[in-house]
Design a protein around this motif. Structure first.
Motif, PDB file in Angstrom:
ATOM      1  N   UNK A 181       0.807  -1.224   0.000  1.00  0.00           N
ATOM      2  CA  UNK A 181       0.000   0.000   0.000  1.00  0.00           C
ATOM      3  C   UNK A 181       0.839   1.272   0.000  1.00  0.00           C
ATOM      4  N   UNK A 182       2.135   1.110   0.299  1.00  0.00           N
ATOM      5  CA  UNK A 182       2.970   2.292   0.440  1.00  0.00           C
ATOM      6  C   UNK A 182       2.993   2.842   1.851  1.00  0.00           C
ATOM      7  N   UNK A 183       2.270   2.195   2.737  1.00  0.00           N
ATOM      8  CA  UNK A 183       2.186   2.702   4.093  1.00  0.00           C
ATOM      9  C   UNK A 183       3.328   2.314   4.995  1.00  0.00           C
ATOM     10  N   UNK A 184       4.118   1.348   4.567  1.00  0.00           N
ATOM     11  CA  UNK A 184       5.271   0.896   5.355  1.00  0.00           C
ATOM     12  C   UNK A 184       6.502   0.922   4.468  1.00  0.00           C
ATOM     13  N   UNK A 185       7.555   1.542   4.960  1.00  0.00           N
ATOM     14  CA  UNK A 185       8.804   1.610   4.213  1.00  0.00           C
ATOM     15  C   UNK A 185       9.971   1.271   5.126  1.00  0.00           C
ATOM     16  N   UNK A 186      11.066   0.837   4.520  1.00  0.00           N
ATOM     17  CA  UNK A 186      12.295   0.578   5.260  1.00  0.00           C
ATOM     18  C   UNK A 186      13.476   1.046   4.432  1.00  0.00           C
ATOM     19  N   UNK A 187      14.538   1.434   5.144  1.00  0.00           N
ATOM     20  CA  UNK A 187      15.734   1.945   4.483  1.00  0.00           C
ATOM     21  C   UNK A 187      16.981   1.353   5.120  1.00  0.00           C
ATOM     22  N   UNK A 188      18.001   1.193   4.300  1.00  0.00           N
ATOM     23  CA  UNK A 188      19.313   0.862   4.844  1.00  0.00           C
ATOM     24  C   UNK A 188      19.824   2.074   5.621  1.00  0.00           C
ATOM     25  N   UNK A 189      20.619   1.815   6.624  1.00  0.00           N
ATOM     26  CA  UNK A 189      21.155   2.911   7.440  1.00  0.00           C
ATOM     27  C   UNK A 189      21.944   3.900   6.585  1.00  0.00           C
ATOM     28  N   UNK A 190      22.599   3.386   5.560  1.00  0.00           N
ATOM     29  CA  UNK A 190      23.468   4.232   4.740  1.00  0.00           C
ATOM     30  C   UNK A 190      22.712   5.244   3.898  1.00  0.00           C
ATOM     31  N   UNK A 191      21.403   5.030   3.693  1.00  0.00           N
ATOM     32  CA  UNK A 191      20.622   5.946   2.856  1.00  0.00           C
ATOM     33  C   UNK A 191      19.494   6.625   3.620  1.00  0.00           C
ATOM     34  N   UNK A 192      19.292   6.222   4.858  1.00  0.00           N
ATOM     35  CA  UNK A 192      18.222   6.801   5.677  1.00  0.00           C
ATOM     36  C   UNK A 192      18.364   8.322   5.732  1.00  0.00           C
ATOM     37  N   UNK A 193      17.271   9.013   5.462  1.00  0.00           N
ATOM     38  CA  UNK A 193      17.284  10.471   5.493  1.00  0.00           C
ATOM     39  C   UNK A 193      17.680  11.116   4.187  1.00  0.00           C
ATOM     40  N   UNK A 194      18.199  10.334   3.255  1.00  0.00           N
ATOM     41  CA  UNK A 194      18.605  10.883   1.952  1.00  0.00           C
ATOM     42  C   UNK A 194      17.747  10.333   0.810  1.00  0.00           C
ATOM     43  N   UNK A 195      17.312   9.091   0.933  1.00  0.00           N
ATOM     44  CA  UNK A 195      16.520   8.433  -0.106  1.00  0.00           C
ATOM     45  C   UNK A 195      15.076   8.292   0.371  1.00  0.00           C
ATOM     46  N   UNK A 196      14.155   8.357  -0.596  1.00  0.00           N
ATOM     47  CA  UNK A 196      12.742   8.150  -0.305  1.00  0.00           C
ATOM     48  C   UNK A 196      12.132   7.211  -1.332  1.00  0.00           C
ATOM     49  N   UNK A 197      11.511   6.152  -0.854  1.00  0.00           N
ATOM     50  CA  UNK A 197      10.826   5.217  -1.743  1.00  0.00           C
ATOM     51  C   UNK A 197       9.338   5.531  -1.734  1.00  0.00           C
ATOM     52  N   UNK A 198       8.716   5.362  -2.889  1.00  0.00           N
ATOM     53  CA  UNK A 198       7.272   5.573  -2.991  1.00  0.00           C
ATOM     54  C   UNK A 198       6.734   4.710  -4.116  1.00  0.00           C
ATOM     55  N   UNK A 199       5.421   4.610  -4.216  1.00  0.00           N
ATOM     56  CA  UNK A 199       4.829   3.828  -5.293  1.00  0.00           C
ATOM     57  C   UNK A 199       3.512   4.445  -5.708  1.00  0.00           C
ATOM     58  N   UNK A 200       3.177   4.210  -6.957  1.00  0.00           N
ATOM     59  CA  UNK A 200       1.885   4.625  -7.505  1.00  0.00           C
ATOM     60  C   UNK A 200       1.267   3.387  -8.127  1.00  0.00           C
ATOM     61  N   UNK A 201       0.368   2.761  -7.409  1.00  0.00           N
ATOM     62  CA  UNK A 201      -0.219   1.507  -7.896  1.00  0.00           C
ATOM     63  C   UNK A 201      -1.086   1.711  -9.129  1.00  0.00           C
ATOM     64  N   UNK A 202      -1.585   2.908  -9.338  1.00  0.00           N
ATOM     65  CA  UNK A 202      -2.380   3.169 -10.537  1.00  0.00           C
ATOM     66  C   UNK A 202      -1.510   3.191 -11.787  1.00  0.00           C
ATOM     67  N   UNK A 203      -0.202   3.405 -11.575  1.00  0.00           N
ATOM     68  CA  UNK A 203       0.744   3.432 -12.696  1.00  0.00           C
ATOM     69  C   UNK A 203       1.681   2.233 -12.687  1.00  0.00           C
ATOM     70  N   UNK A 204       1.466   1.312 -11.769  1.00  0.00           N
ATOM     71  CA  UNK A 204       2.344   0.133 -11.661  1.00  0.00           C
ATOM     72  C   UNK A 204       3.812   0.545 -11.582  1.00  0.00           C
ATOM     73  N   UNK A 205       4.107   1.548 -10.791  1.00  0.00           N
ATOM     74  CA  UNK A 205       5.457   2.083 -10.745  1.00  0.00           C
ATOM     75  C   UNK A 205       5.894   2.332  -9.301  1.00  0.00           C
ATOM     76  N   UNK A 206       7.150   2.023  -9.033  1.00  0.00           N
ATOM     77  CA  UNK A 206       7.770   2.355  -7.757  1.00  0.00           C
ATOM     78  C   UNK A 206       8.942   3.297  -8.043  1.00  0.00           C
ATOM     79  N   UNK A 207       9.170   4.221  -7.135  1.00  0.00           N
ATOM     80  CA  UNK A 207      10.183   5.251  -7.320  1.00  0.00           C
ATOM     81  C   UNK A 207      11.203   5.211  -6.187  1.00  0.00           C
TER      82      UNK A 207
END
Length: 124
Positions: A54-80
């Motif tokens: 759903x996009x409601x839960x995310x996790x990050x490696x410590x090395x990218x936390x605070x710099x990278x953001x993951x998201x998804x648009x299920x209507x477009x079948x795409x993750x960013x």
């Protein structure tokens, strides 16, 4: 079967930003957890980030936390993957992956489908 195609990689200076996209085929994209991994030359593939169905839960490696953001648009079948404040050590081939479960994990072996990868190069 799910096919994944990444795009958005390239060459950027340290401190810059890139946004990676991963387009997925298939009607069931919305039920899959998605992940981003990277592999630098001579190194093992490593977890970067993951997002649940759903996009409601995310996790990050410590090395990218605070710099990278993951998201998804299920209507477009795409993750960013929005990557900010890039560092030379972020240089790698970035691949997206999908697993046919709603929950996320960080293990490479937990993902069933993989894209071909996109190169990200950060110059100092």
């Amino acid at each position: 079967q799910v096919q994944l195609v990444e795009s958005g990689g390239g060459l950027v200076q340290a401190g810059g930003s890139l946004r990676l996209s991963c387009a997925a085929s298939g009607r069931t994209f919305g039920t899959y957890a998605m992940g981003w991994f990277r592999q630098a030359p001579g190194k093992e593939r490593e977890f970067v980030s993951a997002i649940n169905w759903s996009g409601g839960v995310t996790r990050y490696a410590d090395s990218v936390q605070g710099r990278f953001t993951i998201s998804r648009d299920n209507s477009k079948n795409t993750v960013y993957l929005q990557m900010n404040s890039l560092k030379p050590e972020d240089t790698a081939v970035y691949s997206c992956a999908a697993r046919p479960y709603t929950t996320i994990i960080t293990s490479v072996t937990g993902y069933n489908y993989w894209g071909q990868g996109t190169q990200v190069t950060v110059s100092s």
